[in-house]
Scaffold this active site. Structure first.
Site, PDB file in Angstrom:
ATOM      1  N   THR A 181       0.837  -1.128  -0.047  1.00 43.30           N
ATOM      2  CA  THR A 181       0.005   0.123  -0.013  1.00 43.30           C
ATOM      3  C   THR A 181       0.816   1.188  -0.016  1.00 43.30           C
ATOM      4  O   THR A 181       0.740   2.200  -0.744  1.00 43.30           O
ATOM      5  CB  THR A 181      -0.947   0.136   1.229  1.00 43.30           C
ATOM      6  OG1 THR A 181      -1.487  -1.356   1.227  1.00 43.30           O
ATOM      7  CG2 THR A 181      -1.918   0.971   1.282  1.00 43.30           C
TER       8      THR A 181
ATOM      9  N   ALA B  21      13.799  18.825  -4.213  1.00 46.18           N
ATOM     10  CA  ALA B  21      14.855  18.011  -3.801  1.00 46.18           C
ATOM     11  C   ALA B  21      16.312  18.652  -4.153  1.00 46.18           C
ATOM     12  O   ALA B  21      17.261  18.384  -3.833  1.00 46.18           O
ATOM     13  CB  ALA B  21      14.764  16.565  -4.168  1.00 46.18           C
TER      14      ALA B  21
ATOM     15  N   ARG C 140       6.847 -10.568  -4.938  1.00 44.82           N
ATOM     16  CA  ARG C 140       5.620 -10.610  -5.923  1.00 44.82           C
ATOM     17  C   ARG C 140       6.111 -10.143  -7.320  1.00 44.82           C
ATOM     18  O   ARG C 140       6.956  -9.216  -7.440  1.00 44.82           O
ATOM     19  CB  ARG C 140       4.470 -10.149  -5.329  1.00 44.82           C
ATOM     20  CG  ARG C 140       3.870 -10.675  -4.167  1.00 44.82           C
ATOM     21  CD  ARG C 140       2.980  -9.685  -3.425  1.00 44.82           C
ATOM     22  NE  ARG C 140       3.585  -8.398  -3.077  1.00 44.82           N
ATOM     23  CZ  ARG C 140       2.716  -7.484  -2.469  1.00 44.82           C
ATOM     24  NH1 ARG C 140       1.392  -7.625  -2.409  1.00 44.82           N
ATOM     25  NH2 ARG C 140       3.102  -6.234  -2.280  1.00 44.82           N
TER      26      ARG C 140
ATOM     27  N   LYS D 295       6.173   1.783  11.512  1.00 47.65           N
ATOM     28  CA  LYS D 295       6.393   2.312  13.128  1.00 47.65           C
ATOM     29  C   LYS D 295       7.022   1.361  14.048  1.00 47.65           C
ATOM     30  O   LYS D 295       7.279   1.556  15.009  1.00 47.65           O
ATOM     31  CB  LYS D 295       4.792   2.885  13.427  1.00 47.65           C
ATOM     32  CG  LYS D 295       3.802   1.720  13.045  1.00 47.65           C
ATOM     33  CD  LYS D 295       2.878   2.278  12.350  1.00 47.65           C
ATOM     34  CE  LYS D 295       2.058   1.196  11.720  1.00 47.65           C
ATOM     35  NZ  LYS D 295       0.494   1.382  11.258  1.00 47.65           N
TER      36      LYS D 295
ATOM     37  N   GLY E 189       0.634   9.069   9.757  1.00 48.32           N
ATOM     38  CA  GLY E 189       0.376   9.153   8.336  1.00 48.32           C
ATOM     39  C   GLY E 189       0.970  10.515   7.626  1.00 48.32           C
ATOM     40  O   GLY E 189       2.141  10.774   7.851  1.00 48.32           O
TER      41      GLY E 189
ATOM     42  N   ILE F 103       0.302  13.820   8.256  1.00 49.17           N
ATOM     43  CA  ILE F 103       0.387  14.670   9.235  1.00 49.17           C
ATOM     44  C   ILE F 103       1.953  15.136   9.287  1.00 49.17           C
ATOM     45  O   ILE F 103       2.574  14.161   9.932  1.00 49.17           O
ATOM     46  CB  ILE F 103      -0.098  14.786  10.494  1.00 49.17           C
ATOM     47  CG1 ILE F 103      -1.627  14.227  10.353  1.00 49.17           C
ATOM     48  CG2 ILE F 103      -0.106  16.102  11.402  1.00 49.17           C
ATOM     49  CD1 ILE F 103      -2.392  13.869  11.753  1.00 49.17           C
TER      50      ILE F 103
ATOM     51  N   GLY G  12     -11.691  -1.968   3.735  1.00 51.26           N
ATOM     52  CA  GLY G  12     -10.395  -1.936   4.036  1.00 51.26           C
ATOM     53  C   GLY G  12      -9.739  -0.897   4.926  1.00 51.26           C
ATOM     54  O   GLY G  12      -8.531  -0.597   4.741  1.00 51.26           O
TER      55      GLY G  12
ATOM     56  N   ASP H  78      -0.567  -0.018  18.310  1.00 48.37           N
ATOM     57  CA  ASP H  78      -0.388   0.691  17.205  1.00 48.37           C
ATOM     58  C   ASP H  78      -0.320   2.384  17.773  1.00 48.37           C
ATOM     59  O   ASP H  78       0.961   2.820  17.546  1.00 48.37           O
ATOM     60  CB  ASP H  78      -1.153   0.792  15.933  1.00 48.37           C
ATOM     61  CG  ASP H  78      -0.980   1.574  15.107  1.00 48.37           C
ATOM     62  OD1 ASP H  78       0.000   1.198  14.130  1.00 48.37           O
ATOM     63  OD2 ASP H  78      -1.597   2.674  14.835  1.00 48.37           O
TER      64      ASP H  78
ATOM     65  N   LYS I  57       3.211   4.833  18.078  1.00 49.01           N
ATOM     66  CA  LYS I  57       3.477   6.008  17.716  1.00 49.01           C
ATOM     67  C   LYS I  57       3.643   6.873  18.779  1.00 49.01           C
ATOM     68  O   LYS I  57       4.548   7.930  18.592  1.00 49.01           O
ATOM     69  CB  LYS I  57       2.134   6.356  17.002  1.00 49.01           C
ATOM     70  CG  LYS I  57       2.012   5.546  15.563  1.00 49.01           C
ATOM     71  CD  LYS I  57       0.770   5.591  14.945  1.00 49.01           C
ATOM     72  CE  LYS I  57       0.409   4.848  14.055  1.00 49.01           C
ATOM     73  NZ  LYS I  57      -0.828   4.633  13.353  1.00 49.01           N
TER      74      LYS I  57
END
Ligand code: HSE
Length: 405
Positions: free
Chosen positions: A11, A31, A44, A100, A129, A131, A182, A196, A200
């Protein structure tokens, strides 16, 4: 030109590939040089996907290529991510990650390896994420002594609690919906049991307070036990139930909590709903600041990762500052003396006992909650954690209890 490799085309990895391709002009401009993805590592195959041209199944292709200067580790998990990251840093490659678990477990060691090899280990996407909170702490808020950081750091549980409040649905049903859409993992335990957000919080607290906070030392309570009735009580009182992750400096030392709380509408985290995350920071000069945004998802997370890639390109040969710098572990202060009020639900037959043990000012009107003939609820006076636990033990059957923030 600077060459990069992505470890993992899931993802976040596919999001990073997409962001670098879609925003190539501005990414390269910011950059200061062109960023080229030379490899994407995944076990995969992806027939027909543009990634095919740069896909490899062998990590040795990347580690053995002296042209690769930035490695983007978005595999998740500890192994083999830890070994791969360590080897890349030792080889003089910068590493940017959203992982994380790995940062919470081995962040300090990996930063030390980065330091010894004159490169950077960046992990903006590991918390909140998309932020920008880690860079805010390490760059923008460096003039302040930060004494508190409190966040909604998990999108899945915030989505579940919001749906429960808006639709009146029970926890199990909303979780199944979230999995079908999802929003929640098939094994949702890290989210709903709150490991989780604890990881964090440990990362953010380590940056704020300078020494490593072990997430296993943080008092952690998830939302598995929160019912539709708990949420109805909360809304009847005008409150929202939020899974908050808080680290605060007190006279006794730094205290940390991850738990569901009753949050009142004046609190800046009250309106944060759905999969959104938010982080409240208090600084001695700044006062209050709140950072809000998409806490999960492919592109928001990739946005933060790519910002780190740009940062790595800009810092080529230079070390970036990070507040998490001391080797010693931070011993967290006990939460036993923290005083709060509690919303407590009990069986109607235990009213007298509740009066004797908890001395509530009165009992709540449960008519609007509906179909709860056998139970009553009350708000305790302010009690320390220790006092509440002792009283609850002496009392007997408590249907549920939630702390007021
Ligand atoms: N499972 C995490 C969440 C993903 O729901 O917030 C982002 O870290």
């Amino acid at each position: 030109m600077i060459k990069a490799a992505i470890l993992g085309y899931g993802t976040v990895g596919s999001g990073v590939f997409n962001v670098i391709k879609s925003n190539s002009r501005l990414v390269n401009e910011r950059a200061g040089q062109e960023i080229e993805i030379k490899y994407v590592l995944d076990l995969r195959d992806f027939p027909g996907d543009p990634v095919e041209k740069v896909l490899t199944h062998d990590f040795e292709d990347i580690i053995g290529d002296p042209e690769v200067k930035i490695v983007i580790e978005v595999m998740g998990g500890i192994n083999p991510a830890f070994d791969f990251t360590k080897r890349c840093l030792e080889e003089g490659m910068n590493v940017c990650t959203s992982n994380k678990e790995l940062v919470a477990e081995h962040g300090l060691e990996l930063m030390k390896t980065a330091r010894e090899n004159d490169v950077n280990y960046f992990f903006e996407a590991s918390c909140g994420g998309g932020i920008p909170i880690i860079r805010a702490l390490n760059d923008c808020l460096t003039a302040d002594d930060i004494d508190e950081i409190t966040g909604i750091l998990n999108g899945t549980t915030n989505f579940i609690l919001t749906e429960m409040a808006e639709k009146g649905t029970g926890f199990g049903k909303v979780l199944k919906q979230a999995q079908a859409n999802g929003f929640a993992e098939r094994d949702p335990s890290a989210d709903i049991d709150a490991f989780d957000p604890a990881r964090k919080l440990a990362i953010l607290a380590s940056i704020v307070f300078g020494s490593s906070v072990d997430y296993r030392d943080i008092y952690t309570e998830g939302i598995r036990h929160i019912t539709a009735e708990d949420i109805k009580y909360a809304s009847t009182l005008g409150y929202a139930v939020k899974l908050l992750a808080e680290a605060k400096r007190t006279e006794d030392g730094v205290r940390a909590y991850v738990a569901p709380f009753l949050v009142d509408p004046s609190h800046p985290l009250y309106p944060i709903n759905g999969v959104m995350n938010a982080v409240y920071v208090h600084g001695n000069m700044l006062g209050d600041a709140v950072f809000t945004g998409a806490g999960a998802g492919s592109l928001p997370t990739a946005s933060a990762v790519v910002a780190d890639v740009i940062g790595a390109a800009r810092h080529d040969g230079k070390r970036a500052y990070c507040g998490w710098k001391h080797d010693e572990k931070l011993a967290l202060a006990s939460n036993d003396s923290v005083k709060r009020k509690y919303l407590v639900r009990i069986l109607t037959e235990d009213e007298g006992n509740a009066n004797r043990v908890f001395s509530p000012e009165g009992f709540l009107d449960t008519i609007s909650i509906g179909e709860l003939e056998d139970e009553i609820a009350f708000i305790t006076p302010e009690l320390s954690e220790e006092e509440f636990n002792t009283k609850a033990k002496a009392f007997g059957k408590v249907i549920s209890r939630i702390r007021f923030y």
